[in-house]
Design a protein around this motif. Structure first.
Motif, PDB file in Angstrom:
ATOM      1  N   PRO A 135      -3.061   3.833  -7.172  1.00 31.63           N
ATOM      2  CA  PRO A 135      -2.226   3.427  -6.310  1.00 31.63           C
ATOM      3  C   PRO A 135      -2.594   3.240  -4.983  1.00 31.63           C
ATOM      4  O   PRO A 135      -3.240   4.084  -4.272  1.00 31.63           O
ATOM      5  CB  PRO A 135      -1.069   4.627  -6.196  1.00 31.63           C
ATOM      6  CG  PRO A 135      -1.428   5.347  -7.777  1.00 31.63           C
ATOM      7  CD  PRO A 135      -3.010   5.421  -7.870  1.00 31.63           C
ATOM      8  N   GLY A 136      -2.286   2.108  -4.527  1.00 34.26           N
ATOM      9  CA  GLY A 136      -2.590   1.453  -3.206  1.00 34.26           C
ATOM     10  C   GLY A 136      -3.978   1.314  -3.123  1.00 34.26           C
ATOM     11  O   GLY A 136      -4.482   0.893  -1.666  1.00 34.26           O
ATOM     12  N   THR A 137      -4.903   1.334  -4.092  1.00 33.76           N
ATOM     13  CA  THR A 137      -6.486   0.996  -3.818  1.00 33.76           C
ATOM     14  C   THR A 137      -6.690  -0.486  -3.941  1.00 33.76           C
ATOM     15  O   THR A 137      -5.922  -1.096  -4.748  1.00 33.76           O
ATOM     16  CB  THR A 137      -7.172   1.628  -4.948  1.00 33.76           C
ATOM     17  OG1 THR A 137      -7.168   3.265  -4.760  1.00 33.76           O
ATOM     18  CG2 THR A 137      -8.804   1.381  -4.685  1.00 33.76           C
ATOM     19  N   VAL A 138      -7.429  -0.844  -3.135  1.00 35.73           N
ATOM     20  CA  VAL A 138      -7.853  -2.505  -2.712  1.00 35.73           C
ATOM     21  C   VAL A 138      -9.377  -2.456  -3.173  1.00 35.73           C
ATOM     22  O   VAL A 138     -10.260  -1.769  -2.373  1.00 35.73           O
ATOM     23  CB  VAL A 138      -7.549  -3.060  -1.423  1.00 35.73           C
ATOM     24  CG1 VAL A 138      -7.877  -4.343  -1.333  1.00 35.73           C
ATOM     25  CG2 VAL A 138      -5.986  -3.053  -1.495  1.00 35.73           C
ATOM     26  N   ASP A 151      -6.122  -7.535  -2.750  1.00 30.41           N
ATOM     27  CA  ASP A 151      -4.759  -7.769  -2.003  1.00 30.41           C
ATOM     28  C   ASP A 151      -4.757  -9.052  -1.409  1.00 30.41           C
ATOM     29  O   ASP A 151      -3.721  -9.386  -0.733  1.00 30.41           O
ATOM     30  CB  ASP A 151      -4.500  -6.518  -1.131  1.00 30.41           C
ATOM     31  CG  ASP A 151      -5.357  -6.416   0.030  1.00 30.41           C
ATOM     32  OD1 ASP A 151      -6.239  -7.197   0.042  1.00 30.41           O
ATOM     33  OD2 ASP A 151      -4.806  -5.652   0.806  1.00 30.41           O
ATOM     34  N   THR A 176      -8.339   6.857  -3.940  1.00 28.92           N
ATOM     35  CA  THR A 176      -6.857   6.379  -4.020  1.00 28.92           C
ATOM     36  C   THR A 176      -6.301   6.069  -2.596  1.00 28.92           C
ATOM     37  O   THR A 176      -6.830   6.652  -1.529  1.00 28.92           O
ATOM     38  CB  THR A 176      -6.067   7.604  -4.601  1.00 28.92           C
ATOM     39  OG1 THR A 176      -6.509   7.813  -5.776  1.00 28.92           O
ATOM     40  CG2 THR A 176      -4.575   7.078  -4.454  1.00 28.92           C
ATOM     41  N   ALA A 177      -5.571   4.749  -2.510  1.00 29.14           N
ATOM     42  CA  ALA A 177      -5.047   4.229  -1.504  1.00 29.14           C
ATOM     43  C   ALA A 177      -5.987   3.907  -0.473  1.00 29.14           C
ATOM     44  O   ALA A 177      -5.877   4.345   0.840  1.00 29.14           O
ATOM     45  CB  ALA A 177      -3.948   5.290  -1.020  1.00 29.14           C
ATOM     46  N   ARG A 179      -9.412   1.083   0.896  1.00 27.41           N
ATOM     47  CA  ARG A 179     -10.030  -0.090   0.614  1.00 27.41           C
ATOM     48  C   ARG A 179     -11.498   0.205   0.100  1.00 27.41           C
ATOM     49  O   ARG A 179     -12.351   0.750   1.023  1.00 27.41           O
ATOM     50  CB  ARG A 179     -10.109  -1.314   1.917  1.00 27.41           C
ATOM     51  CG  ARG A 179      -8.603  -1.657   2.009  1.00 27.41           C
ATOM     52  CD  ARG A 179      -8.442  -2.486   3.451  1.00 27.41           C
ATOM     53  NE  ARG A 179      -8.991  -3.846   3.079  1.00 27.41           N
ATOM     54  CZ  ARG A 179      -8.106  -4.872   2.425  1.00 27.41           C
ATOM     55  NH1 ARG A 179      -6.860  -4.498   2.150  1.00 27.41           N
ATOM     56  NH2 ARG A 179      -8.691  -5.799   2.132  1.00 27.41           N
TER      57      ARG A 179
END
Length: 191
Positions: A135-138, A151, A176-177, A179
């Protein structure tokens, strides 16, 4: 066709010509206008699901690259160009090949984690093969001078991973979460 299927693996440069032609045809059907092949700097390894007659039912590429993150350099691999012959879709063949890829990566002591992005609707497919969303990882692919991030406008991507070595829970937390500087180059901008 599911009877007698076997998984074959080759360094991309060593895929037999008859199989390489089929892989290129499958990729061209799935992604018209795409160019077959991957950046040799990513040590591409091709996995194929092939029947006894030499027909490729599904194919994918495993790409490899060190990723510096959170004070450590991780030995990462990613799945790319996952494709199933259109007439055979919906039979679980792609899932079988993706699960085989995960097992191969998990058994490789030179791979700390598998990490890649997929279109959001495909996340459950990869989860069924043992990958989990971050979740939230780019992922930031491309090059530092010409980045491409998951993203980016118009993308609806999910980053998924499996952790194999070290401290999987701590490593998962590090990825996680955030860049992630994948910087996979100009050929395989995102894997």
């Amino acid at each position: 066709m599911s009877a007698g299927l076997r998984v074959l693996g080759f360094a991309e440069a060593r895929v037999p010509a008859a199989l390489a032609v089929q892989v290129a045809e499958l990729e061209a059907e799935a992604w018209p206008g795409s160019t077959p092949g991957h950046d040799p700097a990513l040590a591409p390894h091709t996995l194929l699901l092939v029947d006894g007659g030499g027909t490729v039912a599904a194919a994918l590429a495993l790409l490899h690259k060190p990723i510096p993150l959170a004070g450590r350099t991780y030995r990462a691999a990613g799945l790319s160009s996952v494709v199933t012959r259109s007439a055979l879709r919906g039979q679980g063949l792609g899932g079988r090949l993706v699960a085989a890829a995960r097992a191969e990566l998990a058994a490789d002591p030179a791979v700390d984690l598998a990490l890649f992005s997929c279109d959001r609707p495909l996340a459950p497919f990869y989860e069924a093969a043992g990958f989990a969303p971050l979740p939230g990882t780019v992922l930031v692919g491309g090059t530092p001078e010409d980045p491409l991030a998951t993203d980016a406008p118009g993308f609806d991507k999910v980053v998924v991973a499996a952790f194999f070595t070290g401290a999987p829970a701590a490593d998962r937390a590090a990825f996680t979460a955030v860049r992630v500087p994948l910087h996979s180059g100009s050929v395989d901008r995102l894997w």
